[in-house]
Write a protein that holds these residues in place. Sequence first.
Motif, mmCIF file in Angstrom:
data_model
loop_
_atom_site.group_PDB
_atom_site.id
_atom_site.type_symbol
_atom_site.label_atom_id
_atom_site.label_comp_id
_atom_site.label_asym_id
_atom_site.label_seq_id
_atom_site.Cartn_x
_atom_site.Cartn_y
_atom_site.Cartn_z
ATOM 1 N N ALA A 1 44.229 -14.947 31.187
ATOM 2 C CA ALA A 1 43.058 -14.410 31.897
ATOM 3 C C ALA A 1 42.058 -15.537 32.172
ATOM 4 O O ALA A 1 41.497 -15.635 33.274
ATOM 5 C CB ALA A 1 42.414 -13.315 31.058
ATOM 6 N N LYS B 1 43.425 -17.804 34.949
ATOM 7 C CA LYS B 1 43.277 -17.198 36.279
ATOM 8 C C LYS B 1 41.831 -17.261 36.745
ATOM 9 O O LYS B 1 41.542 -17.560 37.905
ATOM 10 C CB LYS B 1 43.738 -15.743 36.242
ATOM 11 N N ASP B 2 40.912 -16.973 35.807
ATOM 12 C CA ASP B 2 39.503 -16.993 36.155
ATOM 13 C C ASP B 2 39.055 -18.400 36.563
ATOM 14 O O ASP B 2 38.342 -18.583 37.559
ATOM 15 C CB ASP B 2 38.687 -16.496 34.962
ATOM 16 N N ARG C 1 40.257 -19.296 39.988
ATOM 17 C CA ARG C 1 39.413 -18.676 41.042
ATOM 18 C C ARG C 1 38.124 -19.471 41.230
ATOM 19 O O ARG C 1 37.663 -19.691 42.341
ATOM 20 C CB ARG C 1 39.073 -17.232 40.645
ATOM 21 N N ARG C 2 37.554 -19.915 40.093
ATOM 22 C CA ARG C 2 36.297 -20.668 40.201
ATOM 23 C C ARG C 2 36.520 -22.012 40.891
ATOM 24 O O ARG C 2 35.667 -22.491 41.634
ATOM 25 C CB ARG C 2 35.680 -20.858 38.820
ATOM 26 N N ARG D 1 34.434 -17.007 28.585
ATOM 27 C CA ARG D 1 34.568 -15.546 28.660
ATOM 28 C C ARG D 1 33.307 -14.924 29.234
ATOM 29 O O ARG D 1 33.378 -13.982 30.019
ATOM 30 C CB ARG D 1 34.877 -14.972 27.266
ATOM 31 N N ALA E 1 33.336 -15.356 32.909
ATOM 32 C CA ALA E 1 34.308 -14.454 33.522
ATOM 33 C C ALA E 1 33.705 -13.047 33.629
ATOM 34 O O ALA E 1 33.855 -12.378 34.652
ATOM 35 C CB ALA E 1 35.587 -14.418 32.694
ATOM 36 N N TYR F 1 33.051 -10.754 37.212
ATOM 37 C CA TYR F 1 33.880 -9.583 37.511
ATOM 38 C C TYR F 1 33.422 -8.376 36.711
ATOM 39 O O TYR F 1 33.644 -8.278 35.541
ATOM 40 C CB TYR F 1 35.350 -9.896 37.228
#
Lengths: 362, 73
Positions: free
Chosen positions: A11, A14-15, A18-19, B66, B69, B73
């Motif tokens: 996760a 992936k994040d 994207r950034r 985190r 993130a 989203y």
Amino acid sequence: MKFIDEFRDQALVKDLARRLGALAEGPATIMEVCGTHTMAAARFALKTILPPSVELISGPGCPVCVTAQSDLDAFLALGTEPQVVLVSFGDMLRVPGTHTSLEGLRAQGAAVRVVYSPLDAVELARQTPDKHLGFFGVGFETTMPATALAIQTAAAYGLDNFSVWCVHKTMPAALKALLAGGEARVSGLLCPGHVTTIIGTAAYDFIPAEFGLPCAVTGFEPVDMLLGIESILRQIKEGKACVDNVYTRAVSVPANPRARELLAAVFAPDDASWRGLGVIPGSGVKIRDSYARFDARARFPQVWERLTPPPPSPCRCGEILRGVMRPVECPLFAKGCTPAQPLGPCMVSTEGACAAAYRYER
Amino acid sequence: MCLAIPMRLIEINGVTAVAEVDGVTRAVRLDLLPEAALGDYVLIHAGLAIARVDAEHAQETLSLLRSLADEVY
């Protein structure tokens, strides 16, 4: 594994990807200096999740790859001396010298031992007093303290049957030569996290200062590497260039003083010959005179003297190591040169740019 | 070749120690990190502990990531 699995979290990867997409503006070519970074990037297929405008290229940081052919030939020749057992890290085993490789010598019956640590070579020397254990001292600053410690340990035991053929190299001098050469067009550098635990982040200050290039010191898990790339893209976007440390869990500032003391006690700066880059002043080390007993070059001068320079080879590893040619652009890639029949070290070493491209990117 | 694995120190005798990861143990040297304590995670390269892994910094990096993130989203 703790401190590994968390930094492979899908996760987060992936994040971060994207950034990076949001950050990337113009084209950016980022050099991952370290061979361990090359391997990690290939293994985790990082190139497939980077924004299309961001390219990752390999630099001169695979110690196996940058070991000069003449140095390898000399070490192989050391194996013909009576009573000498050649001791090496496993990575070097299959690298072709001019006439043979360590693996080839072993197949012919020569004594070749593979160790995980130079300290293991000292143990072998203690166990076999009738043999001379010659260790091939390959590697950057990460590895140099282990060799220095092995030499000091051998001295403490009073051993006379252990020596090091020292071809250790230092990273900053090579980067300086590479960047000053102007051939490699890069927008920023991912600096090697584990080398930096030993030499400190200040060792790269000249890169932003003299060449205006952003740097990020980073670790070897996917999250670490993406954080490093993010730092470089951010610096580019903000028009800044500095040495950012995104590997704070391992790299502290300042660097380990004991490592510095240990290296200074055993080694003195020296010129070193690099495959693809030639002789770079001050980019290597030699064993100090006070430890000359453990210097294989001093113990076996005849080996060096009878060597002839290697003949020209069709291998293009030099251009790969300078970042001016991609592995797939080499006319020999996956044709005359494969991991099973390698012509050059970049295809042999698991950290070589060609081996990584062959295994993961074809 | 610059690979270094985070291993936990489970036994210390001066500058020699035993480190463990996933049930695998090996003898390591602590010459560069004499301040390392039992239970510490250290990066092991070629039989030598080259750096202590700072759990706080590791957590800080992960928490920051985190939280970023979560924001987006």
